[in-house]
Scaffold this active site. Structure first.
Site, PDB file in Angstrom:
ATOM      1  CE1 TYR A   8      -7.758  28.415 -20.066  1.00  0.00           C
ATOM      2  CE2 TYR A   8      -7.977  30.550 -19.051  1.00  0.00           C
ATOM      3  CZ  TYR A   8      -7.436  29.288 -19.056  1.00  0.00           C
ATOM      4  OH  TYR A   8      -6.589  28.901 -18.048  1.00  0.00           O
ATOM      5  CG  ASN A  64      -1.273  29.795 -12.457  1.00  0.00           C
ATOM      6  OD1 ASN A  64      -2.186  30.608 -12.564  1.00  0.00           O
ATOM      7  ND2 ASN A  64      -1.495  28.488 -12.431  1.00  0.00           N
ATOM      8  CG  HIS A 106      -7.767  31.570 -11.739  1.00  0.00           C
ATOM      9  ND1 HIS A 106      -6.518  31.972 -11.372  1.00  0.00           N
ATOM     10  CD2 HIS A 106      -7.604  30.336 -12.283  1.00  0.00           C
ATOM     11  CE1 HIS A 106      -5.626  31.021 -11.684  1.00  0.00           C
ATOM     12  NE2 HIS A 106      -6.265  30.022 -12.229  1.00  0.00           N
TER      13      HIS A 106
HETATM   14 FE1  HDE Z   1      -6.960  28.230 -16.302  1.00  0.00          FE
HETATM   15  N1  HDE Z   1      -8.954  28.564 -16.526  1.00  0.00           N
HETATM   16  N2  HDE Z   1      -7.251  26.333 -16.930  1.00  0.00           N
HETATM   17  N3  HDE Z   1      -5.033  27.773 -15.913  1.00  0.00           N
HETATM   18  N4  HDE Z   1      -6.673  30.059 -15.637  1.00  0.00           N
HETATM   19  C1  HDE Z   1      -9.570  29.720 -16.237  1.00  0.00           C
HETATM   20  O1  HDE Z   1     -11.154  30.804 -17.564  1.00  0.00           O
HETATM   21  C2  HDE Z   1      -8.333  25.879 -17.565  1.00  0.00           C
HETATM   22  C3  HDE Z   1      -4.409  26.584 -16.125  1.00  0.00           C
HETATM   23  C4  HDE Z   1      -5.481  30.646 -15.323  1.00  0.00           C
HETATM   24  O2  HDE Z   1      -7.939  36.394 -14.287  1.00  0.00           O
HETATM   25  C5  HDE Z   1     -10.998  29.742 -16.678  1.00  0.00           C
HETATM   26  O3  HDE Z   1     -11.822  32.966 -17.509  1.00  0.00           O
HETATM   27  C6  HDE Z   1      -8.115  24.544 -18.021  1.00  0.00           C
HETATM   28  C7  HDE Z   1      -2.980  26.726 -16.066  1.00  0.00           C
HETATM   29  C8  HDE Z   1      -5.692  31.994 -14.873  1.00  0.00           C
HETATM   30  O4  HDE Z   1      -9.657  35.948 -15.563  1.00  0.00           O
HETATM   31  C9  HDE Z   1     -11.153  28.386 -17.397  1.00  0.00           C
HETATM   32  C10 HDE Z   1      -6.851  24.206 -17.589  1.00  0.00           C
HETATM   33  C11 HDE Z   1      -2.767  28.034 -15.786  1.00  0.00           C
HETATM   34  C12 HDE Z   1      -7.065  32.189 -14.948  1.00  0.00           C
HETATM   35  C13 HDE Z   1      -9.794  27.768 -17.211  1.00  0.00           C
HETATM   36  C14 HDE Z   1      -6.316  25.335 -16.922  1.00  0.00           C
HETATM   37  C15 HDE Z   1      -4.049  28.676 -15.689  1.00  0.00           C
HETATM   38  C16 HDE Z   1      -7.641  30.971 -15.430  1.00  0.00           C
HETATM   39  C17 HDE Z   1     -11.987  30.030 -15.603  1.00  0.00           C
HETATM   40  C18 HDE Z   1      -6.154  22.863 -17.727  1.00  0.00           C
HETATM   41  C19 HDE Z   1      -1.426  28.737 -15.574  1.00  0.00           C
HETATM   42  C20 HDE Z   1      -7.820  33.432 -14.540  1.00  0.00           C
HETATM   43  C21 HDE Z   1     -12.345  31.496 -15.742  1.00  0.00           C
HETATM   44  C22 HDE Z   1      -5.686  22.585 -18.995  1.00  0.00           C
HETATM   45  C23 HDE Z   1      -0.612  28.761 -16.754  1.00  0.00           C
HETATM   46  C24 HDE Z   1      -7.865  34.452 -15.621  1.00  0.00           C
HETATM   47  C25 HDE Z   1     -11.768  31.878 -16.998  1.00  0.00           C
HETATM   48  C26 HDE Z   1      -8.546  35.706 -15.122  1.00  0.00           C
HETATM   49  C27 HDE Z   1      -8.997  30.801 -15.666  1.00  0.00           C
HETATM   50  C28 HDE Z   1      -9.489  26.581 -17.730  1.00  0.00           C
HETATM   51  C29 HDE Z   1      -5.038  25.319 -16.314  1.00  0.00           C
HETATM   52  C30 HDE Z   1      -4.165  30.076 -15.383  1.00  0.00           C
HETATM   53  C31 HDE Z   1     -12.263  27.491 -16.898  1.00  0.00           C
HETATM   54  C32 HDE Z   1      -9.092  23.675 -18.773  1.00  0.00           C
HETATM   55  C33 HDE Z   1      -1.934  25.618 -16.302  1.00  0.00           C
HETATM   56  C34 HDE Z   1      -4.638  32.985 -14.412  1.00  0.00           C
HETATM   57  O5  HDE Z   1     -11.407  28.533 -18.768  1.00  0.00           O
END
Ligand code: HDE
Length: 710
Positions: free
Chosen positions: A382, A168, A95
């Protein structure tokens, strides 16, 4: 904790007088902007170093003789270069490309019966929010129209702390267990040896992983649909994805899934358009949001809740803890409980959009987690990622992220600590009641986890209830209109055609056979497979579920042309009455008119008046608009016909099934562009003023899909 002090413009005459040196609250958390000196005789502020020392010359570094070496003692040069050298922070690991805006959430009516969350207690109450939209796979500088999932992260600054819904624009995910997240992301992003392709899944590694991961098949249907090429953030849904809990004052829990429903309806672009938009305007989505807010056309979504109890969860044919599954809206309706309005652009992109830190574990009393293993993993991830990205455990001191309600902790020190408590006591319990003894626990109002009963052996297993990977994938496909099904099949053919390894292509088709035979045949045919593979081994046979109309973009498309944009290609001699009629028809609809002309300076209309253009034809291709109007004179038609960009303007609008309004002079031009014979009801002749209203009414359908299928 003491309240942060703000830049006091009263103490700083230069800041008061000249907006160009105003530091936003977002960039200067304390009053340390530095005194800005007054330039002699004027109200223009003096350029200073970070130490506040006035700078006499910012064009030349200090050197020994006009052609000699630079002096080490040039502290201004040293400071300037030092700061520049360090002005990047790591981009988000996923993202990375995002765009944020401020706004509010307005609650419709009290939900006290189902949750004690403060923001839902009172009707009409407004709570400030910050929203960041994003793509997932591309780097920070990647184009907006990459085929990709969009992030929809909402930080709600409630009176009882921050609640982040980090969602999402697709309600399911690729994987069921967070331990697979690094793998799916590694596979989707650039291949490690070559560092490409950027911002696209059309490559071997992605489809290799996917084709070996049957649990991702439902998500594959969504990402190959037009959901991953939205027209803009304003026209897409958002989803919390996981099942959460709402908890009321009696401690009763209700399961909930969160939805954001765009007021303007759903809309996507077509793939050929997306590819071209990426070249013509890689910032298409961020520009759209920025422009809409700046014009006062504030984007809006409604918050929808799908509420269900344990009894429903037990009888539902899938596991509500499995993030690769939806609960169809036809089974549990979405209750609309409030609206999200974005009404303010950021002052500073870096300070707000880049530095904002979303964390799924940011919840407030009245909200709780479920045991979804993906959510549990995210709750761990996160915080970790913010530390890496923002560089200090004090990332919450950056102005965009802290709660707007009072907050008080005993955490202190660390890099870049701005919010430093006063007083002697920094531990708890302590015997110094009240000030300066610091904050105390609040057993009544404090957050308490829902006391779910848990037991079981410590095991590494995937629940059997997660085993059906194909039924909802089929349901999604079957819920699409014919046009949408066709787009989905074409997207699969496009992506898999970019895979160099034939075995991967064939393995994917073997999964499609478990989803829908016709789809598998279409994709197999499109790939030129010599032989169809056998269906992939499936842990559970595919069930034929009832189609869910809520899953189709077209069924849930716009009911008006509001918020959309017509590109009007004008030439000298344009009929001024017709032009005004089109403008006023669009105004009444709440739609926009953007003027494209041979030269950006504009054109001379039939009455000798001058109409300024927004775009020169080279920079304003029709892919940037929802519909086009060719308002050209006989003379103009002849000149424009010679312009390749003008020919593409028409040919693309035709190919992308857009409505085309045109003056009589444009007819000859259609012949030249090879579409004279093919004119259909999507072409609307603009002969007189009432035709302009007819054109705008037709545009409410957004596309003339029959051009493709009929
Ligand atoms: Fe994320 N995801 N994600 N994700 N995600 C990040 O955190 C992660 C997942 C989502 O505008 C990271 O700040 C794992 C699902 C958004 O700043 C990180 C897993 C969904 C954003 C991270 C998921 C998301 C992130 C990277 C699997 C939809 C951007 C930068 C379990 C429900 C937020 C950050 C923004 C961002 C980890 C799966 C949505 C690495 C481990 C499912 C919208 O922490």
């Amino acid at each position: 904790m003491p309240k942060k002090s703000k830049t006091n413009s009263k103490q700083n005459p230069a800041i008061q007088k000249n907006k160009s040196v105003q530091y936003s609250d977002q960039t200067v958390p304390t009053g340390t902007a530095g005194e800005v000196h007054q330039a002699a005789g004027g109200d223009v502020p003096v350029l200073t170093t970070q130490q506040g020392v006035p700078v006499s010359d910012d064009q030349n570094s200090l050197r020994i003789g006009a052609r000699g070496p630079t002096a080490l003692e040039d502290f201004h040069f040293r400071e300037k270069i030092f700061h520049f050298d360090h002005e990047r922070i790591p981009e988000r690991v996923v993202h990375a490309r995002g765009f944020g805006a401020h706004g509010y959430f307005e609650n419709y009516q009290s939900l006290a019966d189902i949750t004690k969350a403060d923001l839902f207690q009172r009707a009409k109450e407004k709570t400030p929010v910050f929203v960041r939209f994003s793509t997932v796979a591309g780097n920070k500088g990647s184009p907006d129209l990459a085929r990709d999932v969009r992030g929809f992260a909402v930080k709600i600054y409630t009176k009882q702390g921050n609640w982040d819904i980090v969602g999402n624009n697709i309600p399911v995910f690729f994987i069921q267990d967070a331990i697979k997240f690094p793998d799916i992301i590694h596979a989707a992003k650039q291949e490690p040896d070559r560092g490409f392709p950027q911002a696209q899944t059309a490559h071997d590694n992605f489809w290799d992983f996917i084709s070996l991961t049957p649990e991702s098949m439902h998500m594959v249907m969504w990402i190959m649909s037009d959901r991953t090429i939205p027209r803009s953030f304003r026209f897409m849904e958002g989803f919390g994805v996981h099942t959460f809990r709402l908890v009321n004052t009696e401690g009763k829990s209700t399961f909930v899934k969160f939805h954001w429903k765009p007021k303007l309806g759903l809309q996507s672009v077509v793939w050929n358009e997306a590819v071209k938009i990426n070249g013509a305007d890689p910032d298409f989505h961020r520009r759209d949001l920025w422009d809409a807010i700046k014009m006062g056309d504030y984007p809006e979504w409604e918050l929808g809740l799908q509420l269900f109890d344990d009894a429903f969860a037990d009888k539902f044919e899938f596991d509500v803890l499995d993030a690769t599954k939806i609960v169809p809206e036809e089974e549990v309706p979405v209750r609309r409980v409030g609206r999200l309005v974005l009404d303010r652009c950021v002052d500073n992109f870096f300070a707000e959009t880049e530095q904002v830190a979303f964390c799924t574990q940011n919840i407030v009393p009245g909200i709780d987690f479920s045991n979804d293993p993906l959510l549990q993993g995210r709750n761990f991830s996160y915080l970790d990622t913010q530390l890496k990205r923002l560089g200090s455990p004090n990332f919450m001191h950056l102005p965009i992220s802290p709660p707007k309600c009072p907050f008080a902790t005993f955490q202190h020190d660390g890099h870049m600590a701005f919010l430093n408590p006063k007083g002697r006591v920094n531990y708890e319990p302590n015997s110094r009641g009240g000030e300066p003894g610091g904050p105390r626990e609040a057993p009544e109002q404090g957050f308490r986890s829902y006391s779910a009963e848990e037991e079981g052996a410590k095991v590494r297993v995937r629940s059997e209830t997660f085993a059906d990977h194909y039924s909802q994938a089929r349901q999604f496909y079957k819920s699409q209109t014919k046009v949408e099904q066709n787009h989905l099949a074409k997207a699969l053919v496009f992506e898999l055609s970019k895979c160099e390894t034939p075995a991967i292509r064939s393995r994917m088709v073997s999964h499609l056979l478990n989803i829908d035979e016709q789809l598998a045949k279409e994709v197999g045919g499109g790939l030129g497979l010599k032989e169809m593979p056998k269906p992939a081994d499936a842990a559970r046979p595919t069930k034929d579920l009832k189609p869910s109309p809520a899953l189709s973009i077209h069924v849930n498309g716009p009911k008006s042309f509001k918020g959309r944009k017509v590109g009007a290609l004008l030439s000298d001699g344009v009929d001024i009455k017709l032009f005004h009629a089109l403008k006023s028809a669009l105004d009444s609809e709440g739609a926009l008119l953007e003027i494209v002309a041979p030269k950006v300076g504009g054109v001379e209309a039939s009455d000798g008046s001058w109409i300024e253009a927004k775009q020169a034809i080279e920079g304003g291709p029709s892919i940037l608009y929802d519909a086009v109007a060719l308002m050209i004179s006989e003379q103009g038609a002849k000149l424009l016909m010679a312009e390749p960009a003008a020919r593409d303007f028409v040919a693309d609008a035709f190919a992308h099934m857009k409505f085309i309004g045109h003056t009589p002079a444009a007819t000859a031009w259609f012949e030249k562009a090879g579409i004279g014979e093919k004119r259909d009801e999507g072409f609307i002749a603009l002969n007189n003023e009432s035709d302009c209203s007819a054109f705008v009414s037709a545009c409410r359908q957004v596309r003339y899909w029959d051009r493709r299928t009929g």
